[in-house]
Design a protein around this motif. Structure first.
Motif, PDB file in Angstrom:
ATOM      1  N   LEU A  89     -26.516 -12.454  21.828  1.00 54.54           N
ATOM      2  CA  LEU A  89     -26.382 -11.232  21.241  1.00 54.54           C
ATOM      3  C   LEU A  89     -27.917 -10.763  21.872  1.00 54.54           C
ATOM      4  CD1 LEU A  89     -25.935 -11.337  17.332  1.00 54.54           C
ATOM      5  CD2 LEU A  89     -24.194 -11.091  19.179  1.00 54.54           C
ATOM      6  N   ILE A  90     -27.665  -9.687  22.640  1.00 47.56           N
ATOM      7  CA  ILE A  90     -28.886  -9.280  23.637  1.00 47.56           C
ATOM      8  C   ILE A  90     -29.142  -7.753  23.147  1.00 47.56           C
ATOM      9  CG2 ILE A  90     -30.025  -8.552  25.675  1.00 47.56           C
ATOM     10  CD1 ILE A  90     -28.098 -10.516  27.030  1.00 47.56           C
ATOM     11  N   ASP A  91     -30.316  -7.798  22.115  1.00 41.54           N
ATOM     12  CA  ASP A  91     -30.634  -6.509  21.634  1.00 41.54           C
ATOM     13  C   ASP A  91     -31.800  -5.536  22.448  1.00 41.54           C
ATOM     14  OD1 ASP A  91     -30.479  -4.383  19.744  1.00 41.54           O
ATOM     15  OD2 ASP A  91     -31.818  -5.622  18.028  1.00 41.54           O
ATOM     16  N   GLU A  92     -31.776  -4.367  22.121  1.00 42.76           N
ATOM     17  CA  GLU A  92     -32.763  -3.263  22.959  1.00 42.76           C
ATOM     18  C   GLU A  92     -32.396  -3.731  24.246  1.00 42.76           C
ATOM     19  OE1 GLU A  92     -34.535  -1.373  21.417  1.00 42.76           O
ATOM     20  OE2 GLU A  92     -34.306  -2.203  19.315  1.00 42.76           O
ATOM     21  N   ALA A  93     -31.034  -3.616  24.920  1.00 38.60           N
ATOM     22  CA  ALA A  93     -30.617  -3.782  26.100  1.00 38.60           C
ATOM     23  C   ALA A  93     -30.581  -2.849  27.053  1.00 38.60           C
ATOM     24  CB  ALA A  93     -29.208  -4.464  25.799  1.00 38.60           C
ATOM     25  N   HIS A  94     -30.981  -1.663  26.826  1.00 35.85           N
ATOM     26  CA  HIS A  94     -30.961  -0.695  27.678  1.00 35.85           C
ATOM     27  C   HIS A  94     -31.709  -0.643  28.968  1.00 35.85           C
ATOM     28  CE1 HIS A  94     -34.794  -0.280  25.120  1.00 35.85           C
ATOM     29  NE2 HIS A  94     -35.278   0.182  26.552  1.00 35.85           N
ATOM     30  N   ASN A  95     -32.706  -1.724  29.043  1.00 37.79           N
ATOM     31  CA  ASN A  95     -33.209  -1.899  30.306  1.00 37.79           C
ATOM     32  C   ASN A  95     -32.953  -3.259  30.723  1.00 37.79           C
ATOM     33  OD1 ASN A  95     -34.546  -3.328  28.244  1.00 37.79           O
ATOM     34  ND2 ASN A  95     -36.698  -2.884  29.081  1.00 37.79           N
ATOM     35  N   LEU A  96     -31.821  -3.905  30.449  1.00 41.83           N
ATOM     36  CA  LEU A  96     -31.407  -5.146  30.811  1.00 41.83           C
ATOM     37  C   LEU A  96     -31.451  -5.373  32.171  1.00 41.83           C
ATOM     38  CD1 LEU A  96     -30.436  -7.956  29.860  1.00 41.83           C
ATOM     39  CD2 LEU A  96     -27.931  -7.123  29.813  1.00 41.83           C
ATOM     40  N   ILE A  97     -30.617  -4.330  33.035  1.00 37.38           N
ATOM     41  CA  ILE A  97     -30.688  -4.849  34.436  1.00 37.38           C
ATOM     42  C   ILE A  97     -31.804  -4.603  35.040  1.00 37.38           C
ATOM     43  CG2 ILE A  97     -29.753  -3.620  36.412  1.00 37.38           C
ATOM     44  CD1 ILE A  97     -27.430  -2.435  34.997  1.00 37.38           C
ATOM     45  N   SER A 123     -34.536 -10.297  22.460  1.00 31.10           N
ATOM     46  CA  SER A 123     -35.066  -9.101  22.441  1.00 31.10           C
ATOM     47  C   SER A 123     -36.329  -8.910  23.671  1.00 31.10           C
ATOM     48  CB  SER A 123     -35.420  -8.605  21.168  1.00 31.10           C
ATOM     49  OG  SER A 123     -35.536  -7.030  21.101  1.00 31.10           O
ATOM     50  N   ARG A 124     -36.734  -7.970  23.562  1.00 26.15           N
ATOM     51  CA  ARG A 124     -37.790  -7.648  24.689  1.00 26.15           C
ATOM     52  C   ARG A 124     -39.033  -8.217  24.239  1.00 26.15           C
ATOM     53  NH1 ARG A 124     -40.256  -3.409  26.371  1.00 26.15           N
ATOM     54  NH2 ARG A 124     -40.016  -2.463  24.468  1.00 26.15           N
ATOM     55  N   THR A 125     -39.682  -7.979  23.480  1.00 27.36           N
ATOM     56  CA  THR A 125     -41.153  -8.356  22.855  1.00 27.36           C
ATOM     57  C   THR A 125     -40.899  -9.233  21.609  1.00 27.36           C
ATOM     58  OG1 THR A 125     -41.182  -6.530  21.316  1.00 27.36           O
ATOM     59  CG2 THR A 125     -41.635  -6.105  23.686  1.00 27.36           C
ATOM     60  N   HIS A 126     -42.284 -10.060  21.430  1.00 26.41           N
ATOM     61  CA  HIS A 126     -42.350 -10.883  20.042  1.00 26.41           C
ATOM     62  C   HIS A 126     -42.308  -9.990  18.993  1.00 26.41           C
ATOM     63  CE1 HIS A 126     -42.797 -14.879  21.997  1.00 26.41           C
ATOM     64  NE2 HIS A 126     -43.606 -14.159  23.020  1.00 26.41           N
ATOM     65  N   SER A 127     -42.818  -8.971  18.971  1.00 30.23           N
ATOM     66  CA  SER A 127     -42.988  -7.917  17.857  1.00 30.23           C
ATOM     67  C   SER A 127     -41.559  -7.563  17.256  1.00 30.23           C
ATOM     68  CB  SER A 127     -43.606  -6.722  18.023  1.00 30.23           C
ATOM     69  OG  SER A 127     -43.504  -5.931  18.900  1.00 30.23           O
ATOM     70  N   GLN A 128     -40.573  -7.338  18.325  1.00 27.55           N
ATOM     71  CA  GLN A 128     -39.147  -7.017  17.976  1.00 27.55           C
ATOM     72  C   GLN A 128     -38.442  -7.975  17.318  1.00 27.55           C
ATOM     73  OE1 GLN A 128     -38.003  -5.496  21.688  1.00 27.55           O
ATOM     74  NE2 GLN A 128     -38.450  -3.260  21.080  1.00 27.55           N
ATOM     75  N   LEU A 129     -38.743  -9.351  17.986  1.00 24.98           N
ATOM     76  CA  LEU A 129     -38.137 -10.647  17.563  1.00 24.98           C
ATOM     77  C   LEU A 129     -38.721 -10.930  15.972  1.00 24.98           C
ATOM     78  CD1 LEU A 129     -38.260 -12.847  20.628  1.00 24.98           C
ATOM     79  CD2 LEU A 129     -36.436 -11.793  19.788  1.00 24.98           C
ATOM     80  N   ALA A 130     -40.037 -10.727  15.789  1.00 24.50           N
ATOM     81  CA  ALA A 130     -40.434 -10.910  14.513  1.00 24.50           C
ATOM     82  C   ALA A 130     -39.711  -9.952  13.439  1.00 24.50           C
ATOM     83  CB  ALA A 130     -41.934 -10.860  14.725  1.00 24.50           C
TER      84      ALA A 130
END
Length: 905
Positions: free
Chosen positions: A389-397, A232-239
């Motif tokens: 699994l790539i989460d919060e992927a709206h800004n993946l590109i 995911s994008r941030t450490h807080s989201q991963l936590a």
């Protein structure tokens, strides 16, 4: 939390509670995608339990996969053969490679007895390999079980480590005392400079052992079990995801590893104080290299003692790391818990977590670590046959593009050149020929980069005015030719920078002698060196701060400018058609810059989808998905048949949301916030009147999004002057989104407190109005649930700046490379619309955060009513949206909706 096992299509999904029907559908589809080895694009709105659906769906598949694999292994060991599709049996050797046939394995005309002998040998090898894997797996399970139930083992190991460290400290003090008694050897340079001199650079060719100081050479190769990589994008989201795993039915039995950067995981205080991520990385690798060199030196008994004085990390020991690895695998831990465990065990959490990857079932890591090939390799991540699994992927590109883009300013180029030149003048006589050759090549590159911007490397960049200003865009090859560096092998220079750690040496050099900006005239070699550096200090303090440096102002020790330039050099090795170089010439050289723009993110994503068994791209708002299909997957060589889309509705009742498109305001002013019209006074007045009306009927909080900070500032100033701001303040206390990230929390706390107080006290002020910006701090990751966001207003359509050179080049690239469908707009135009609607979807997704929540969504612009635009909204909003041509019916619908919803049930 109770375990409510659900059966969907014959598959058992353990779940902590009775799931929503959309969660069952999500898990079942996810299971099918992983089983079939597909690429999935999954959309599940925020508040629908997406994280739990991902956890329980993916780990249920992994549970069944492991069970079937163990059953197959047991049968293979028992029978020595594998079944063919027609029910017959075939030798074991053919089961290990589904891509090879007997004809390709054996030369034509080979005698039967030779073929049979080779097949038998392969069967025996496969059986032996399976037996070894079983033994390793059994040992690992026994070891982890022992750690779970025997805390004494952990504390005994801890005492042993403390005793060993104490013994090592005493021995070190003894050696130093003996050395001091014998007298120090005479040195050419002052004491302590040995670590600043570059080591001999032996070869340009790849060397596994020499360059692999970042790998655990002493550890035998361990089997990488089939696993799931979640990022995911941030450490807080991963936590947050790790905490969901802990609360799930899989929390006790899953071997989970949380990965992070050295900056997040380092427990060596001397290294952490460096501040910059690049400096921490380099210092850590240097300490590991010192450890390896020290062990080799002890074997070879060298005459020189100076090398032994290089520091090694006390937390990097084989036994400590092995114990920490096992402790990591025993229980599910997030980054903070991993760091605490590392401090207790006096073992490095960064290397300890990495060593746990092979045996882990679930690896949790940030985007950058998975999507950047060099970082992935350094971390020991192997994607072959694995699930991602790539989460919060709206800004993946955008993330992939950003990771592989690089920018350097004229000031950084001049500073790096001056620092490196002084370094070479001081240590030139002690450097080997190859080091000197590469340093001169880097100096040449820096000089040519400054020249192509129109500057002079020998002059101060802050006082150099450029004769030509503006932005110029070039292909990579054209830039190399114009800069006259096409004869330099950038691949070799890049490899030299990585292996020699020249930027780290340069940083230590400038730390010791002060910062060098740029010499105003040529200085004599070594003579007056200290005076020269001191003479430059006033110039440095007067340096104007560039935007890049401003963002890093709070970093205690900024990285060497050469570190930024190394990223730019690496970017220049990209294929010519996949990137562009932007030359931005401003008023002075220091403000000018060179920027590499990646046009084809698929080139870096292709390896991920090629190696992995399955990839799932998930998010709360994935619409429009055409970008993922066309720009990322199709360009990465993924067949359309392999891509599966899944989108579910929301868990809220249909009447808990009111999405409106309003085409005109109270005074019948048509709402079309184009660049040409949005700054008209009547347009800003109409926006204010609409908000005044809405604030009279909406309780609690109203969040209003503007296309940009500048437009929000203009509108606010106009309302203040016209009196509309005072009218708004009668009903709602007004807050503005701050530009500085460190002020966001304070504004949100005051906004929340105001809404809570107004709800309790009553009176004319019924809540708060928060003026925010699309793409700003409040448009992503912020939770405006319940009274914090009863209404979300979008002012206009946040189209990106069409005049941006980067965007224009990206549009031209897509028009050239992507096919145009019948009746479809050009790919470049579609990109602009998709960027706009992705930003809209992210912003309006801040409201409606759980099943009982309710909110209205107001889109102020008649362009939203066009079918192609409506089609890019999330399905759960698109299906319920109402288009209102005039304001009267829209206001009546808003008043009715909030009156009914505000009545206590």
């Amino acid at each position: 939390m109770a375990n409510k096992t659900q059966e969907v299509g014959g598959i058992h999904f353990p779940f902590p509670f009775t799931p929503y029907s959309i969660q069952k559908d999500f898990m079942a589809e996810l299971y099918r995608v992983l089983e079939a080895g597909k690429i999935g694009i999954f959309e599940s709105p925020t508040g629908t339990g997406k994280s739990l659906s991902l956890i329980c769906g993916a780990l249920s598949w992994l549970r069944d996969f492991e069970q079937k694999k163990h059953q197959e292994e047991a049968r293979l060991l028992e029978t020595g053969t594998v079944p063919l599709s027609d029910g017959q049996e075939q030798p074991l050797s053919l089961s290990s490679s589904c891509t090879e046939t007997p004809d390709t394995l054996r030369p034509v005309g080979e005698p039967d007895w030779v073929t049979q002998f080779v097949q038998k040998k392969e069967e025996r090898d496969l059986v032996d390999r399976l037996k070894e894997e079983q033994v390793r797996r059994k040992k690992r399970e026994e070891r982890l079980q022992q750690i779970r139930h025997n805390a004494q083992l952990k504390y005994a190991a801890k005492r042993m480590r403390q005793e060993e460290e104490e013994m090592e400290r005493v021995l070190r003090l003894s050696r130093e005392a003996l050395a001091a008694g014998a007298g120090a050897e005479p040195r050419e340079q002052p004491a302590g400079e040995e670590d600043l001199v570059l080591a001999e650079y032996e070869s340009d060719e790849e060397k596994g052992a020499a360059s692999g100081v970042d790998e655990d050479e002493d550890d035998p190769e361990e089997e990488h079990v089939t696993k799931i990589y979640y990022c995911s994008r941030t450490h807080s989201q991963l936590a947050q995801f790790v905490h969901e795993v802990q609360r799930s039915p899989f929390g006790k039995d899953t071997r989970l590893v949380s990965l992070g950067s050295r900056q997040n995981l380092c427990i060596n205080e001397d290294v952490k104080t460096l501040g910059s991520a690049q400096l921490i990385n380099d210092r850590c690798m240097e300490m590991q290299r010192s450890k390896h060199e020290k062990s080799r030196a002890e074997e070879e008994k060298p005459k020189r003692r100076r090398q032994e004085r290089q520091a090694t990390c006390p937390f990097y020991g084989y036994e400590q790391l092995q114990l920490l690895r096992d402790q990591v695998l025993v229980g599910v831990k997030d980054i903070e818990q991993l760091v605490a465990l590392g401090k207790e065990a006096r073992a490095c959490p960064y290397y300890g977590s990495r060593s746990a990857i092979p045996a882990a079932q679930l690896v949790v890591l940030p985007y950058q670590m998975l999507l950047h090939a060099a970082t992935r390799q350094a971390a020991g991540i192997r994607l072959q046959g694995q699930v991602v699994l790539i989460d919060e992927a709206h800004n993946l590109i955008d993330t992939i593009t950003g990771i592989h883009s690089a920018e350097v300013s004229g000031s950084q180029l001049c500073q790096a050149h001056s620092q490196l030149l002084q370094y070479m003048e001081r240590y030139g006589k002690r450097l080997k020929a190859k080091n000197l050759m590469y340093i001169k090549q880097i100096l040449y590159l820096l000089e040519k980069f400054v020249t192509v911007l129109g500057g002079n490397i020998k002059q101060n960049p802050n006082t150099q005015s450029l004769s030509e200003t503006g932005t110029e865009l070039k292909t990579i090859n054209d830039f190399l030719f114009e800069s006259q560096i096409d004869n330099i092998n950038l691949f070799k220079v890049r490899r030299y920078c990585e292996r020699s750690m020249v930027s780290r040496k340069l940083f230590g050099f400038t730390e010791r002698y002060g910062t060098v900006l740029a010499p105003s005239r040529k200085q004599p070699k070594l003579a007056g060196f200290q005076h020269f550096l001191q003479s430059l200090q006033p110039t440095v303090t007067q340096t104007s701060v560039t935007p890049v440096e401003e963002g890093e102002a709070r970093v205690p020790r900024p990285a060497s400018p050469l570190m930024h330039i190394e990223s730019f050099l690496a970017a220049l090795t990209t294929a010519n058609q996949d990137g562009r170089v932007i030359l931005s010439r401003q008023g002075s050289l220091s403000q000018s810059s060179l920027k590499f723009l990646l046009l084809n993110p698929a080139v870096h994503f292709a390896q991920v989808v090629k190696e992995c068994r399955a990839v799932v791209i998930a998010g709360g708002t994935m619409q429009p998905v055409s970008d993922f299909r066309e720009q990322l997957l199709a360009c990465a060589g993924v067949e359309a048949e392999r891509v599966v889309e899944f989108s579910c509705g929301h868990v809220i009742p249909p009447d808990n949301i009111l999405p409106l498109v309003i085409c005109s305001g109270p005074s019948s002013q048509q709402l079309e916030f184009t660049y040409q019209k949005r700054e008209l006074p009547q347009m800003m007045d109409e926006t204010g009147r609409i908000l005044c009306n809405l604030c009279t009927v909406v309780p609690g909080g109203v969040v209003c999004f503007f296309p940009s900070y500048e437009y929000q500032r203009q509108v606010y100033a106009h309302w203040d002057k016209s009196g509309l701001l005072a009218r708004l303040a009668v009903r709602k206390k007004i807050f503005q989104e701050p530009k500085r990230a460190n002020q966001v929390e304070q504004v949100l706390m005051e906004y929340s407190r105001c809404i809570k107080c107004c709800g309790q006290a009553g009176g004319t002020v019924t809540g708060a109005l928060l003026l925010s910006v699309v793409g700003g701090k409040m448009s992503e990751g912020i939770n405006f649930s319940d009274n914090l966001g009863r209404c979300v207003v979008m002012v206009g359509m946040p189209y990106p700046n069409i005049k941006s050179p980067e965007l224009q080049e990206k549009m031209a690239y897509l028009d050239q490379t992507l096919p145009r469908g019948p009746g479809q707009p050009p790919p470049g135009k579609a990109l602009v619309e998709n960027l706009c609607m992705k930003a809209v979807n992210q912003s309006i997704g801040r409201a409606i955060r759980h099943q009982k929540d309710f909110a209205s969504i107001v889109l102020l612009d008649q362009r939203y009513a066009r079918p192609p635009i409506l089609g890019k909204l999330p399905a759960w909003i698109r299906d319920r949206v109402e288009v209102k041509a005039t304001f009267g019916p829209a206001f009546a619908a808003m008043r009715k909706f909030h009156r009914e919803k505000s009545v206590p049930s």
